[in-house]
Enzyme design. Structure first.
Site, short mmCIF file in Angstrom:
data_model
loop_
_atom_site.label_atom_id
_atom_site.label_comp_id
_atom_site.label_asym_id
_atom_site.label_seq_id
_atom_site.Cartn_x
_atom_site.Cartn_y
_atom_site.Cartn_z
N LYS A 54 0.75 -1.52 -0.12
CA LYS A 54 0.01 0.15 -0.08
C LYS A 54 0.77 1.18 -0.28
CE LYS A 54 -3.64 -2.53 2.17
NZ LYS A 54 -4.88 -2.81 3.19
N GLN A 98 -4.98 -1.61 9.53
CA GLN A 98 -4.87 -2.79 8.91
C GLN A 98 -5.59 -4.16 9.93
OE1 GLN A 98 -3.17 -3.76 5.83
NE2 GLN A 98 -4.18 -5.71 6.13
N ASP A 121 -11.31 2.61 3.53
CA ASP A 121 -11.76 1.11 3.68
C ASP A 121 -13.59 1.14 3.29
OD1 ASP A 121 -10.36 -0.50 3.39
OD2 ASP A 121 -9.63 -0.85 5.70
#
Ligand code: NDP
Length: 296
Positions: A54, A98, A121
């Site tokens: 990422k 994460q 997200d």
């Protein structure tokens, strides 16, 4: 019939290219650089690889990347304080924590602490509610990537029968909402569905997000259907490690009209859509027009 292979790798490269062009324009015209903050707690090896990828992709499209690596024993208060700090930082337009978090941390509490406008997200309960009521939201990256590929392949999706196998909060449910938003007739199947093969055979669009290697076989696919394989399963075959999807590719590809391979299908689109979401969040935060074709 042999299905057209939907090349997610090429598609994702194109999306990243579009994001990079928008980022360059934002800098040149407005002096704004989108920024993505990624928070990793602990030493989970797979998570470390995801975070590294990422970071590299974020830099590659010209965005700022802020990495926060915290030890596994980090307490809840400390993590929440970091999120508060990122929420308040005007250089940070997207925040990603994460997952999975170490067991002593409450993921829901942590995710719901993120400013919904920075929740790239799309897991914050506000974004889930906005998506469910057809309002502008941040959309989870994996289903957004699937939607982009489906729109590209079909043009309009209205009226098509879509079957989503899997009802998780991160893939199945938001995927179903997005397809409904594009006026598909949507069925969500799961582990308690009766006669799954028959349900799947009704699908013009079949999305597999099950987490079971090669479970969806060719006899479950309607001739000419579009098959989107979200699954990422590491198996061992003939003594070798192999990555396979939730779809049995060989048997499905001779029946389907189009199919995403694993690897090289949905996977690469997930990071590309994370970057697209960060760009969208940055545009919204600055009252600028959203990038076309990169949102739901
Ligand atoms: P979950 O384990 O959270 O959900 C799996 C879903 O599949 C559940 O709803 C479950 O039903 C259903 N299911 C399980 N067994 C069966 C069965 N025999 N018949 C019908 N339905 C079944 O998985 P995720 O949604 O998180 O992930 C799904 C897959 O996608 C995984 O392979 C994962 O690795 C992959 N993935 C890929 C990403 C990418 O970037 N490409 C991103 C995220 C995930 P029930 O609810 O009834 O238990």
């Amino acid at each position: 019939m042999t299905a057209k292979v939907i090349d997610g790798k090429a598609f994702a490269a194109n999306v990243r290219g579009q994001v990079a062009t928008h980022v360059a324009r934002l800098k040149a015209d407005h002096g704004i650089q989108p920024g993505l903050a990624v928070v990793l707690v602990g030493e989970d090896p797979a998570s470390k690889v995801y975070v590294k990828n990422k970071h590299a992709s974020t830099i590659e499209v010209g965005m700022n990347s802020f990495e926060h690596r915290l030890p596994a024993e980090t307490g809840e208060a400390e993590l929440l304080a970091l999120i508060d700090q990122l929420n308040a930082d005007p250089a940070v337009h997207g925040i990603l924590v994460q997952l999975p978090l170490p067991g002593h941390l409450n993921s829901e509490l942590v995710i719901n602490r993120i400013d919904p406008a920075k929740d790239v997200d799309g897991f914050h309960i506000s974004n889930v509610g906005l998506l469910g009521t057809g309002q502008k939201s941040m959309v989870p990256c994996t289903p957004l990537g699937c939607l982009m590929m489906l729109r590209d392949h079909h043009g309009k999706l209205a009226g098509l029968n879509a079957v989503v196998v899997g009802r998780s909060n991160i893939v199945g449910k938001p995927m179903a909402q997005l397809l409904l938003g594009d006026s598909c007739t949507v069925t969500i199947a799961h582990s308690r569905t009766k006669d799954l093969a028959e349900v799947c055979r009704r699908a013009d669009i079949l999305v597999a997000a099950v987490g079971r290697p090669e479970m969806i076989t060719g006899d479950m696919v309607r001739p000419g259907a579009t098959v989107i394989d979200v699954g990422i399963n590491r198996i061992e075959r003939d003594g070798k490690a192999k990555l396979v999807g939730d779809v049995h590719y060989e048997s499905a590809a001779v029946v389907a009209g189009a199919i995403t391979p694993v690897p090289g299908g949905v996977g690469p689109m997930t990071i590309a859509c994370l970057l697209a979401n960060t760009l969208t969040a940055c545009c919204r935060a600055n009252g600028l027009a959203e990038p076309e074709g990169l949102t739901a």
